[in-house]
Write a protein that holds these residues in place. Structure first.
Motif, PDB file in Angstrom:
ATOM      1  N   UNK A 269       0.881  -1.151  -0.037  1.00 12.93           N
ATOM      2  CA  UNK A 269      -0.171   0.145   0.074  1.00 12.93           C
ATOM      3  C   UNK A 269       0.828   1.224  -0.024  1.00 12.93           C
ATOM      4  N   UNK A 270       0.378   2.185  -0.758  1.00 14.36           N
ATOM      5  CA  UNK A 270       1.179   3.491  -0.759  1.00 14.36           C
ATOM      6  C   UNK A 270       1.463   4.099   0.583  1.00 14.36           C
ATOM      7  N   UNK A 271       0.549   4.128   1.379  1.00 13.45           N
ATOM      8  CA  UNK A 271       0.756   4.800   2.621  1.00 13.45           C
ATOM      9  C   UNK A 271       1.921   4.130   3.512  1.00 13.45           C
ATOM     10  N   UNK A 272       1.635   2.871   3.510  1.00 12.22           N
ATOM     11  CA  UNK A 272       2.809   1.885   3.971  1.00 12.22           C
ATOM     12  C   UNK A 272       4.152   2.336   3.640  1.00 12.22           C
ATOM     13  N   UNK A 273       3.989   2.499   2.170  1.00  5.41           N
ATOM     14  CA  UNK A 273       5.608   2.708   1.451  1.00  5.41           C
ATOM     15  C   UNK A 273       5.982   3.944   2.188  1.00  5.41           C
ATOM     16  N   UNK A 274       5.028   4.918   2.071  1.00  2.00           N
ATOM     17  CA  UNK A 274       5.651   6.277   2.788  1.00  2.00           C
ATOM     18  C   UNK A 274       6.023   6.182   4.031  1.00  2.00           C
ATOM     19  N   UNK A 275       5.312   5.578   4.961  1.00  5.73           N
ATOM     20  CA  UNK A 275       5.676   5.460   6.341  1.00  5.73           C
ATOM     21  C   UNK A 275       7.072   4.597   6.572  1.00  5.73           C
ATOM     22  N   UNK A 276       7.349   3.546   5.454  1.00  3.70           N
ATOM     23  CA  UNK A 276       8.595   2.906   5.737  1.00  3.70           C
ATOM     24  C   UNK A 276       9.862   3.839   5.079  1.00  3.70           C
ATOM     25  N   UNK A 277       9.436   4.592   4.063  1.00  2.00           N
ATOM     26  CA  UNK A 277      10.370   5.502   3.352  1.00  2.00           C
ATOM     27  C   UNK A 277      10.855   6.521   4.291  1.00  2.00           C
ATOM     28  N   UNK A 278      10.002   7.351   5.077  1.00  2.00           N
ATOM     29  CA  UNK A 278      10.394   8.306   5.840  1.00  2.00           C
ATOM     30  C   UNK A 278      10.905   7.968   7.006  1.00  2.00           C
ATOM     31  N   UNK A 279      10.610   6.550   7.483  1.00  2.08           N
ATOM     32  CA  UNK A 279      11.325   5.968   8.516  1.00  2.08           C
ATOM     33  C   UNK A 279      12.873   5.585   8.281  1.00  2.08           C
ATOM     34  N   UNK A 280      13.072   5.446   7.175  1.00  6.18           N
ATOM     35  CA  UNK A 280      14.504   4.890   6.566  1.00  6.18           C
ATOM     36  C   UNK A 280      15.166   6.308   6.793  1.00  6.18           C
ATOM     37  N   UNK A 281      14.626   7.460   5.972  1.00  7.44           N
ATOM     38  CA  UNK A 281      15.373   8.576   6.022  1.00  7.44           C
ATOM     39  C   UNK A 281      15.573   9.270   7.563  1.00  7.44           C
ATOM     40  N   UNK A 282      14.818   9.131   8.215  1.00 14.92           N
ATOM     41  CA  UNK A 282      14.724   9.545   9.614  1.00 14.92           C
ATOM     42  C   UNK A 282      16.025   8.606  10.398  1.00 14.92           C
ATOM     43  N   UNK A 283      16.247   7.435  10.244  1.00 13.17           N
ATOM     44  CA  UNK A 283      17.296   6.593  10.788  1.00 13.17           C
ATOM     45  C   UNK A 283      18.588   6.865  10.042  1.00 13.17           C
ATOM     46  N   UNK A 284      18.514   7.177   8.951  1.00  7.43           N
ATOM     47  CA  UNK A 284      19.678   7.741   8.302  1.00  7.43           C
ATOM     48  C   UNK A 284      19.976   8.940   8.711  1.00  7.43           C
ATOM     49  N   UNK A 285      19.456   9.812   8.911  1.00  5.38           N
ATOM     50  CA  UNK A 285      19.643  11.058   9.385  1.00  5.38           C
ATOM     51  C   UNK A 285      20.316  11.090  10.865  1.00  5.38           C
ATOM     52  N   UNK A 286      19.680  10.215  11.763  1.00  2.00           N
ATOM     53  CA  UNK A 286      20.096  10.045  12.909  1.00  2.00           C
ATOM     54  C   UNK A 286      21.659   9.285  13.090  1.00  2.00           C
ATOM     55  N   UNK A 287      21.632   8.591  12.234  1.00  2.00           N
ATOM     56  CA  UNK A 287      22.863   7.929  11.856  1.00  2.00           C
ATOM     57  C   UNK A 287      24.075   8.886  11.622  1.00  2.00           C
ATOM     58  N   UNK A 288      23.890   9.879  10.839  1.00  2.00           N
ATOM     59  CA  UNK A 288      24.776  10.813  10.588  1.00  2.00           C
ATOM     60  C   UNK A 288      24.741  12.012  11.527  1.00  2.00           C
ATOM     61  N   UNK A 289      24.145  11.995  12.820  1.00  2.00           N
ATOM     62  CA  UNK A 289      23.939  12.839  13.874  1.00  2.00           C
ATOM     63  C   UNK A 289      23.530  14.190  13.476  1.00  2.00           C
ATOM     64  N   UNK A 290      22.673  14.327  12.787  1.00  2.00           N
ATOM     65  CA  UNK A 290      22.248  15.700  12.057  1.00  2.00           C
ATOM     66  C   UNK A 290      21.218  16.302  13.133  1.00  2.00           C
ATOM     67  N   UNK A 291      20.680  15.591  14.183  1.00  2.00           N
ATOM     68  CA  UNK A 291      19.817  16.277  15.166  1.00  2.00           C
ATOM     69  C   UNK A 291      20.650  17.297  16.095  1.00  2.00           C
TER      70      UNK A 291
END
Length: 391
Positions: free
Chosen positions: A1-23
């Motif tokens: 489902x598109x909404x699930x894909x959006x949820x998964x993709x933004x979750x991946x982006x958030x984890x990558x940003x946190x890994x790069x210590x952007x917060x």
């Protein structure tokens, strides 16, 4: 489902940003422009985290208490690579009408952050939350509303809502941020309230004997919702009058969210307010105006859907809610002298076989507290592909 894909993709982006210590401001070795790109990237993750959580009825994942970033700098400073970071979240708008020269983008980000806890409370609770909490001075919702109202009062003069400021921000290329700030503020003021608009239980044949589903209904809830909905309509109509091509240019998701809630309130007023005249006085002209405003919102969404599939999905959700109200209340209050101008989605109420009146049944069962259904489950034209929604 598109909404699930959006949820998964933004979750991946958030984890990558946190890994790069952007917060946090851990990027002193980078040049100023690179540091600003990192800030804006993480704030985009924060916004999409909350946006997708609201649109898909899921939980926000980023804890703002752990974010120590500056807000975005001005566009001029960013364009020229100046080392001029924006203020911290708690520093922006600390004094009423402060003309601090900060970027409109910073005000938009903070407005969105202040809107998000009200949106999350709506997702988590909805109609299951006691309506008395909306008026309890010690409740979290009341405190969040107080923060939003105070924030509105603290906006500088050039960010106040007016036609002159609208034209000025349009000329500066800041229309989206300026309009989103005010639409989100107005949305926050009645988002939770609209879940507690009084509904009627199973309608008997004698409409005059119907009873409210709840014995206790605060009339202020209706007033708050109608005031907020009318304010959003007036804002959109002013934008429509000032901005060339507004009906064909998608304004952004933050402008479309208040549209859906406003349509929900106006549909309630059209179908239910005549049955609760002890709580709200509604004339036929008021009801017709509410219907006209819903059709206006649908015309905006239809125009935007030509280049933005998500707008078509939201228009379908409004039409589905319209069908739901018709199936429950339409037979009771339908005025045969009124011509339904929204012919693009209405079906005939006369069955050709026997000539008896019928109402359109809701194709998707809705329950109190469910909010709007998953947009991928909304009836749609076979030629429309929804795989790209929110991705």
């Amino acid at each position: 489902m598109a909404t699930s894909k959006a949820w998964l993709h933004i979750g991946l982006a958030v984890r990558m940003a946190q890994t790069l210590r952007m917060r946090n401001e851990y990027s002193g070795r980078h040049i100023p422009r690179k540091r600003e790109i990192r800030r804006r990237t993480f704030w985009a993750c924060v916004i999409f985290d909350r946006l997708v959580a609201y649109c898909t009825f899921r939980t926000q994942t980023i804890d703002l208490a752990l974010v120590g970033l500056h807000l975005p700098c001005s566009d001029i400073a960013f364009a020229f690579g100046h080392d001029s970071p924006g203020p911290k979240m708690h520093e922006l708008g600390t004094r009423p009408h402060q003309d601090d020269g900060k970027s409109t983008l910073s005000y938009f980000v903070k407005t969105f952050i202040l809107w998000s806890p009200i949106a999350q409370a709506y997702v988590d609770g909805g109609r299951r939350v006691s309506p008395s909490s909306l008026y309890d001075l010690s409740s979290r919702h009341w405190q969040n509303l107080a923060v939003i109202k105070n924030w509105l009062e603290c906006l500088p003069e050039d960010l106040h809502w007016s036609e002159n400021n609208l034209r000025a921000h349009l000329s500066l290329g800041q229309l989206s941020h300026f309009t989103s700030v005010h639409l989100l503020i107005q949305h926050a003021l009645f988002l939770a309230h609209h879940e507690h608009l009084p509904q009627l239980e199973d309608l008997p044949s004698d409409i005059s004997s119907t009873a409210l589903a709840s014995d206790v209904t605060n009339p202020d809830t209706i007033t708050t919702c109608m005031t907020g909905a009318n304010c959003v309509i007036n804002m959109l109509q002013l934008i429509d009058a000032v901005v060339p091509g507004f009906r064909s240019t998608p304004p952004g998701i933050c402008s479309i969210i208040p549209v859906v809630t406003t349509a929900s309130v106006l549909l309630w007023f059209q179908y239910v307010s005549p049955l609760v005249d002890s709580l709200v006085q509604s004339s036929q002209s008021d009801i017709h105006r509410a219907r006209s405003d819903v059709d206006y919102l649908l015309s905006l969404l239809d125009g935007w859907s030509k280049t933005w599939v998500l707008a078509k999905a939201f228009a379908s959700s409004i039409r589905l809610l319209d069908d739901f109200y018709q199936s429950k209340y339409g037979r009771a209050i339908r005025d045969p002298t009124v011509i339904d101008i929204n012919t693009t989605h209405c079906q005939s109420l006369k069955e050709q076989g026997n000539g008896t009146e019928s109402v359109v049944a809701s194709p998707t069962p809705l329950c109190d507290g469910d909010g709007f259904p998953e947009i991928t489950g909304i009836p749609r034209e076979p030629t429309i592909k929804f795989d790209s929604l929110l991705v």
